[in-house]
Design a protein around this motif. Structure first.
Motif, PDB file in Angstrom:
ATOM      1  N   ALA A  41       0.842  -1.200   0.000  1.00 26.02           N
ATOM      2  CA  ALA A  41       0.000   0.000   0.000  1.00 26.02           C
ATOM      3  C   ALA A  41       0.871   1.241   0.000  1.00 26.02           C
ATOM      4  CB  ALA A  41      -0.902  -0.011   1.232  1.00 26.02           C
ATOM      5  N   VAL A  42       0.352   2.300  -0.614  1.00 26.19           N
ATOM      6  CA  VAL A  42       1.077   3.569  -0.662  1.00 26.19           C
ATOM      7  C   VAL A  42       0.227   4.631   0.033  1.00 26.19           C
ATOM      8  CG1 VAL A  42       2.190   5.277  -2.152  1.00 26.19           C
ATOM      9  CG2 VAL A  42       2.021   2.888  -2.909  1.00 26.19           C
ATOM     10  N   GLY A  43       0.741   5.158   1.154  1.00 24.93           N
ATOM     11  CA  GLY A  43      -0.001   6.185   1.891  1.00 24.93           C
ATOM     12  C   GLY A  43       0.062   7.527   1.195  1.00 24.93           C
ATOM     13  N   ARG A  44      -0.824   8.437   1.610  1.00 17.52           N
ATOM     14  CA  ARG A  44      -0.841   9.770   1.013  1.00 17.52           C
ATOM     15  C   ARG A  44       0.402  10.559   1.401  1.00 17.52           C
ATOM     16  NH1 ARG A  44      -6.078  10.172  -0.906  1.00 17.52           N
ATOM     17  NH2 ARG A  44      -7.119   8.298  -0.164  1.00 17.52           N
ATOM     18  N   ALA A  45       0.988  11.226   0.413  1.00 11.79           N
ATOM     19  CA  ALA A  45       2.197  12.035   0.596  1.00 11.79           C
ATOM     20  C   ALA A  45       3.367  11.209   1.122  1.00 11.79           C
ATOM     21  CB  ALA A  45       1.927  13.224   1.520  1.00 11.79           C
ATOM     22  N   ARG A  46       3.284   9.890   0.904  1.00  9.33           N
ATOM     23  CA  ARG A  46       4.391   9.038   1.332  1.00  9.33           C
ATOM     24  C   ARG A  46       5.141   8.477   0.131  1.00  9.33           C
ATOM     25  NH1 ARG A  46       4.634   8.008   6.764  1.00  9.33           N
ATOM     26  NH2 ARG A  46       5.710   6.015   6.763  1.00  9.33           N
ATOM     27  N   THR A  47       6.360   8.065   0.398  1.00 13.11           N
ATOM     28  CA  THR A  47       7.177   7.460  -0.637  1.00 13.11           C
ATOM     29  C   THR A  47       7.453   6.011  -0.270  1.00 13.11           C
ATOM     30  OG1 THR A  47       8.230   9.556  -1.175  1.00 13.11           O
ATOM     31  CG2 THR A  47       9.399   7.559  -1.847  1.00 13.11           C
ATOM     32  N   VAL A  48       7.007   5.117  -1.136  1.00 12.30           N
ATOM     33  CA  VAL A  48       7.259   3.691  -0.919  1.00 12.30           C
ATOM     34  C   VAL A  48       8.331   3.260  -1.913  1.00 12.30           C
ATOM     35  CG1 VAL A  48       6.309   1.366  -1.041  1.00 12.30           C
ATOM     36  CG2 VAL A  48       4.920   3.244  -0.142  1.00 12.30           C
ATOM     37  N   ALA A  49       9.430   2.740  -1.404  1.00 16.25           N
ATOM     38  CA  ALA A  49      10.475   2.252  -2.293  1.00 16.25           C
ATOM     39  C   ALA A  49      10.283   0.759  -2.527  1.00 16.25           C
ATOM     40  CB  ALA A  49      11.840   2.516  -1.689  1.00 16.25           C
ATOM     41  N   VAL A  50      10.448   0.351  -3.778  1.00 17.54           N
ATOM     42  CA  VAL A  50      10.458  -1.075  -4.096  1.00 17.54           C
ATOM     43  C   VAL A  50      11.892  -1.407  -4.500  1.00 17.54           C
ATOM     44  CG1 VAL A  50       9.509  -2.897  -5.548  1.00 17.54           C
ATOM     45  CG2 VAL A  50       8.057  -0.968  -4.876  1.00 17.54           C
ATOM     46  N   VAL A  51      12.529  -2.271  -3.711  1.00 14.28           N
ATOM     47  CA  VAL A  51      13.941  -2.580  -3.963  1.00 14.28           C
ATOM     48  C   VAL A  51      14.128  -4.070  -4.230  1.00 14.28           C
ATOM     49  CG1 VAL A  51      14.625  -0.703  -2.420  1.00 14.28           C
ATOM     50  CG2 VAL A  51      14.562  -3.035  -1.553  1.00 14.28           C
ATOM     51  N   GLY A  52      15.232  -4.397  -4.830  1.00 11.03           N
ATOM     52  CA  GLY A  52      15.547  -5.799  -5.124  1.00 11.03           C
ATOM     53  C   GLY A  52      16.548  -5.843  -6.257  1.00 11.03           C
ATOM     54  N   GLU A  53      17.143  -7.001  -6.469  1.00 11.90           N
ATOM     55  CA  GLU A  53      18.156  -7.125  -7.511  1.00 11.90           C
ATOM     56  C   GLU A  53      17.510  -7.143  -8.890  1.00 11.90           C
ATOM     57  OE1 GLU A  53      21.887  -9.334  -5.979  1.00 11.90           O
ATOM     58  OE2 GLU A  53      20.181 -10.539  -5.403  1.00 11.90           O
ATOM     59  N   SER A  54      18.343  -7.038  -9.924  1.00  9.98           N
ATOM     60  CA  SER A  54      17.772  -6.995 -11.266  1.00  9.98           C
ATOM     61  C   SER A  54      17.036  -8.301 -11.549  1.00  9.98           C
ATOM     62  CB  SER A  54      18.855  -6.734 -12.303  1.00  9.98           C
ATOM     63  OG  SER A  54      19.866  -7.688 -12.211  1.00  9.98           O
ATOM     64  N   GLY A  55      15.914  -8.186 -12.194  1.00 10.58           N
ATOM     65  CA  GLY A  55      15.102  -9.354 -12.508  1.00 10.58           C
ATOM     66  C   GLY A  55      14.146  -9.761 -11.401  1.00 10.58           C
ATOM     67  N   SER A  56      14.117  -8.994 -10.307  1.00 12.06           N
ATOM     68  CA  SER A  56      13.261  -9.398  -9.192  1.00 12.06           C
ATOM     69  C   SER A  56      11.790  -9.044  -9.423  1.00 12.06           C
ATOM     70  CB  SER A  56      13.764  -8.774  -7.882  1.00 12.06           C
ATOM     71  OG  SER A  56      13.810  -7.376  -7.986  1.00 12.06           O
ATOM     72  N   GLY A  57      11.492  -8.289 -10.483  1.00 14.97           N
ATOM     73  CA  GLY A  57      10.098  -8.014 -10.812  1.00 14.97           C
ATOM     74  C   GLY A  57       9.638  -6.604 -10.472  1.00 14.97           C
ATOM     75  N   LYS A  58      10.577  -5.718 -10.155  1.00 16.13           N
ATOM     76  CA  LYS A  58      10.222  -4.351  -9.760  1.00 16.13           C
ATOM     77  C   LYS A  58       9.532  -3.599 -10.891  1.00 16.13           C
ATOM     78  CE  LYS A  58      14.525  -3.187  -8.941  1.00 16.13           C
ATOM     79  NZ  LYS A  58      15.212  -4.418  -9.373  1.00 16.13           N
ATOM     80  N   SER A  59      10.168  -3.597 -12.069  1.00 15.65           N
ATOM     81  CA  SER A  59       9.610  -2.830 -13.183  1.00 15.65           C
ATOM     82  C   SER A  59       8.277  -3.402 -13.642  1.00 15.65           C
ATOM     83  CB  SER A  59      10.591  -2.805 -14.357  1.00 15.65           C
ATOM     84  OG  SER A  59      11.727  -2.062 -14.020  1.00 15.65           O
ATOM     85  N   THR A  60       8.174  -4.721 -13.657  1.00 12.30           N
ATOM     86  CA  THR A  60       6.921  -5.348 -14.075  1.00 12.30           C
ATOM     87  C   THR A  60       5.801  -4.958 -13.114  1.00 12.30           C
ATOM     88  OG1 THR A  60       8.233  -7.170 -14.961  1.00 12.30           O
ATOM     89  CG2 THR A  60       5.868  -7.546 -14.722  1.00 12.30           C
ATOM     90  N   THR A  61       6.102  -4.953 -11.829  1.00 12.30           N
ATOM     91  CA  THR A  61       5.123  -4.515 -10.834  1.00 12.30           C
ATOM     92  C   THR A  61       4.717  -3.065 -11.109  1.00 12.30           C
ATOM     93  OG1 THR A  61       6.089  -5.988  -9.185  1.00 12.30           O
ATOM     94  CG2 THR A  61       4.736  -4.174  -8.353  1.00 12.30           C
ATOM     95  N   ALA A  62       5.723  -2.214 -11.331  1.00  5.54           N
ATOM     96  CA  ALA A  62       5.437  -0.799 -11.587  1.00  5.54           C
ATOM     97  C   ALA A  62       4.571  -0.631 -12.826  1.00  5.54           C
ATOM     98  CB  ALA A  62       6.745  -0.030 -11.760  1.00  5.54           C
ATOM     99  N   ARG A  63       4.887  -1.398 -13.871  1.00  4.63           N
ATOM    100  CA  ARG A  63       4.118  -1.270 -15.107  1.00  4.63           C
ATOM    101  C   ARG A  63       2.670  -1.677 -14.905  1.00  4.63           C
ATOM    102  NH1 ARG A  63       8.586  -3.983 -17.824  1.00  4.63           N
ATOM    103  NH2 ARG A  63      10.077  -2.303 -18.129  1.00  4.63           N
ATOM    104  N   MET A  64       2.440  -2.704 -14.090  1.00  2.00           N
ATOM    105  CA  MET A  64       1.052  -3.100 -13.834  1.00  2.00           C
ATOM    106  C   MET A  64       0.330  -2.027 -13.028  1.00  2.00           C
ATOM    107  SD  MET A  64       1.067  -7.205 -13.240  1.00  2.00           S
ATOM    108  CE  MET A  64       2.413  -7.327 -12.097  1.00  2.00           C
ATOM    109  N   VAL A  65       1.001  -1.493 -12.010  1.00  5.20           N
ATOM    110  CA  VAL A  65       0.383  -0.459 -11.182  1.00  5.20           C
ATOM    111  C   VAL A  65       0.082   0.776 -12.029  1.00  5.20           C
ATOM    112  CG1 VAL A  65       0.765   1.127  -9.251  1.00  5.20           C
ATOM    113  CG2 VAL A  65       1.410  -1.272  -9.031  1.00  5.20           C
TER     114      VAL A  65
END
Ligand SMILES: Nc1ncnc2c1ncn2[C@@H]1O[C@H](COP(=O)(O)OP(=O)(O)O)[C@@H](O)[C@H]1O
Ligand SMILES: Nc1ncnc2c1ncn2[C@@H]1O[C@H](COP(=O)(O)OP(=O)(O)O)[C@@H](O)[C@H]1O
Ligand SMILES: [Mg+2]
Ligand SMILES: [Mg+2]
Lengths: 285, 290
Positions: A41-65
């Motif tokens: 979940a992402v709160g209002r006026a908050r910054t949520v970082a998604v971290v992990g090594e390459s290939g862990s699925g960060k960009s794919t998650t971002a693209r779906m969101v």
């Protein structure tokens, strides 16, 4: 995470890709889960970082969101409303609230368009009127992101990487979004420029109150900007929590190994440098 | 590969001595120096770090030493390898030195490896370019080279193609190729920049181990100050093609003399500092943007 209803919720997101196993020629196909039951979940006026090594699925998650790629499972809620499958006017409305800033500023800016036109493109797509006129808006945005407003007629190639990234940020902010999704938005920048852009994200967030999903593989950078952190590995969430929870008390061995691998400068040298600099400053006053 | 005597005479002189190196590009708007009047030395068993932000001239410096500058660029000054001037040597002479006396490891192993050849063939070709041996003998050398960079089952892996290896494994293979002829000098240009931190840590450890085994002199080029602080004994800080500051790593990191070095050090995000605003190299609101 913050009290009250979150701005955005990702619930049980899944993405599968089919891959060729045993080489390109074998023709054997296998489904592979690039994102496997990811929730946060992402709160209002908050910054949520998604971290992990390459290939862990960060960009794919971002693209779906960001609705740049359909999800194979799960849902995305914005302001409590399911926005996973909306089309037409609903999708357009979604795009006025969620904007994306990518890693490579140059490839995400049309080289044949002037800064003027690049920054106002999302407004045109939204058919939004601009009180005070577009020219004023562009100048205002360029000033806010630290660009010279007199350069609005220039083309992307006439800017440095750090400046081009500011153009991308100005474009994202033009529609006054509630959520910015930054996919490795500072990863390609030199440290000095990186520091400027991070500070820019933070000060603009303080002014505008937007939320940020900040995707990055550099944990030291993440610590500077995130309120909350989601750690991903092999498509799944390993652990999530507030910044201090993750950095000061990581519970998962994977998170610990990521933190331990970050190269650091000998703390003794760092301490001596600080003392030296303090002494010099004292001598000056 | 039993390491024989160093090809270079270990007579106490510097392995590499660069003096007043200037690299110039001819452009329609006139000549541009992208490296200006740079001097440094590298000793055997020593790692010299060259650190600076993008565009500061790090890669052009390493390409000049290797004699691999792109078309349109010329180098002047002096580059002595084991006391012998190599700047201005013929292509053929430089080709003989490359691989054999000095070798390079680049940032992106995928674009340096040929996707159509097995890694074994690529190592044996590098070896046979300088050694007149049979394929079979070269194959044995290649297996040992893979083993040396800690790739498991080297006798099987030798027949695999680059895409069958992870990014970190591919960089190990590049290191194997660079080291197969036992060069005296290795130049590594951002060798870990494209890798995840956990893999980076493994590659840095491997490079340190191999250097201890072989006594190679190394130039380690990076934009990452923390990495350079871990691998190098001496550091050159570059900005805009010129040397800003040079000294022992301890000196540079505990008592930097130059404002630019200080600003760079202040701009790195750390895991243990207090979280005020990151210090900036030049305040962007006043127009000093990059
Ligand atoms: N369009 C695609 N087709 C097939 N596989 C993909 C595609 N996009 C990403 N992948 C794979 O999905 C996994 C996750 O990728 P990605 O989300 O880009 O990871 P990250 O951003 O964390 O590096 C990787 O194994 C990647 O190779
Ligand atoms: N073909 C070229 N023509 C003109 N200038 C070039 C060329 N290639 C590189 N440069 C310039 O040389 C400078 C140094 O580049 P480089 O050595 O690659 O920097 P670094 O490796 O430190 O990032 C840069 O300003 C770059 O723009
Ligand atoms: Mg990614
Ligand atoms: Mg370079």
């Amino acid at each position: 995470m913050s009290a009250g209803e979150p701005l955005l919720e990702a619930r049980n997101l899944v993405k599968e890709f089919t891959t060729n196993t045993g080489g390109v020629l074998s023709g054997k196909k296998r489904a592979f889960r690039a994102v496997d039951d990811v929730s946060f979940a992402v709160g209002r006026a908050r910054t949520v970082a998604v971290v992990g090594e390459s290939g862990s699925g960060k960009s794919t998650t971002a693209r779906m969101v960001a609705r740049l790629m359909p999800a194979d499972g799960g849902s995305v809620l914005l302001d409590g409303e399911d926005v996973t499958h909306g089309t037409g006017a609903a999708l357009k409305h979604f795009r006025s609230q969620v904007q994306v800033v990518f890693q490579d500023p140059f490839s995400s800016l049309n080289p044949r368009h002037t800064v003027d036109r690049i920054i106002t493109a999302p407004l045109d797509y939204q058919g939004m009127g601009v009180p005070g006129g577009k020219r004023q808006l562009v100048k205002g945005l360029m000033e806010r992101v630290g660009l010279n407003p007199d350069h609005s007629g220039r083309y992307p190639s006439q800017f440095s990487g750090g400046q081009a990234q500011r153009i991308g940020i100005a474009r994202a902010l033009a529609v006054k979004p509630k959520l910015l999704i930054c996919d490795e938005a500072v990863s390609a920048l030199d440290v000095s420029v990186q520091a400027q852009v991070i500070n820019l994200f933070k000060s603009l967030q303080a002014e505008d109150g937007y939320s940020i999903i900040f995707i990055a593989h550099d944990l030291a950078v993440v610590r500077q900007i995130a309120h909350d952190v989601v750690v991903m590995n092999r498509g799944a969430v390993v652990e999530s929590g507030t910044r201090d929870e993750i950095f000061d008390n990581p519970t998962q061995p994977y998170t610990r190994s990521l933190l331990a691998a970050i190269p650091t400068i000998n703390p003794e040298w760092e301490a001596r440098r600080r003392v030296n600099e303090q002494r010099e400053r004292a001598a000056l006053t | 590969m039993n390491r024989t005597e160093s090809k270079a005479r270990d007579d106490g002189g510097a392995l590499l001595e660069v003096r007043g190196l200037t690299v110039t590009f001819g452009t329609p708007r006139g000549d541009v120096d992208v490296v200006r009047d740079l001097s440094f030395t590298v000793d055997r068993r020593q790692t010299l770090g060259i650190v600076g932000e993008s565009g500061s001239g790090k890669s052009m410096t390493s390409l000049a030493v290797m004699g691999l500058l792109p078309k349109g660029a010329t180098a002047s000054g002096s580059i002595r390898l084991d006391g012998v001037e190599i700047l201005g040597k013929s292509d053929a002479a430089l080709r003989k030195l490359r691989g054999n006396s000095m070798a390079m490891v680049f940032q992106d192993p995928l674009s340096s490896l040929n996707p159509y050849y097995t890694v074994g063939l690529q190592i044996t070709e590098a070896y046979r370019a300088h050694h007149n041996v049979s394929r079979k003998a070269a194959r044995a050398v290649a297996i040992e080279a893979l083993d040396r960079v800690r790739i498991k089952d080297p006798h099987l892996r030798i027949d695999h193609y680059p895409h069958q290896f992870s990014g970190g494994m591919r960089q190990r293979i590049m290191i194997a190729i660079a080291l197969c002829c036992e060069p005296d000098l290795v130049i590594a240009d951002e060798p870990t920049t494209a890798l995840d931190v956990t893999v980076q840590a493994q590659i840095l450890e491997l490079m340190a181990d191999l250097q201890a085994e072989t006594g190679t002199g190394m130039i380690f080029i990076t934009h990452d100050l923390a990495v350079v602080s871990q691998v190098a004994q001496d550091v050159v800080v570059m900005n805009g093609g010129v040397q800003v500051e040079a000294g022992s790593t301890e000196q540079i990191f505990s008592a930097p003399q130059h404002d630019y070095t200080r600003a760079l050090l202040a701009a790195i995000p750390r895991l243990d500092d207090d979280l005020e605003e990151l210090k900036m190299v030049g305040d962007f609101r006043t127009g000093a943007t990059r």
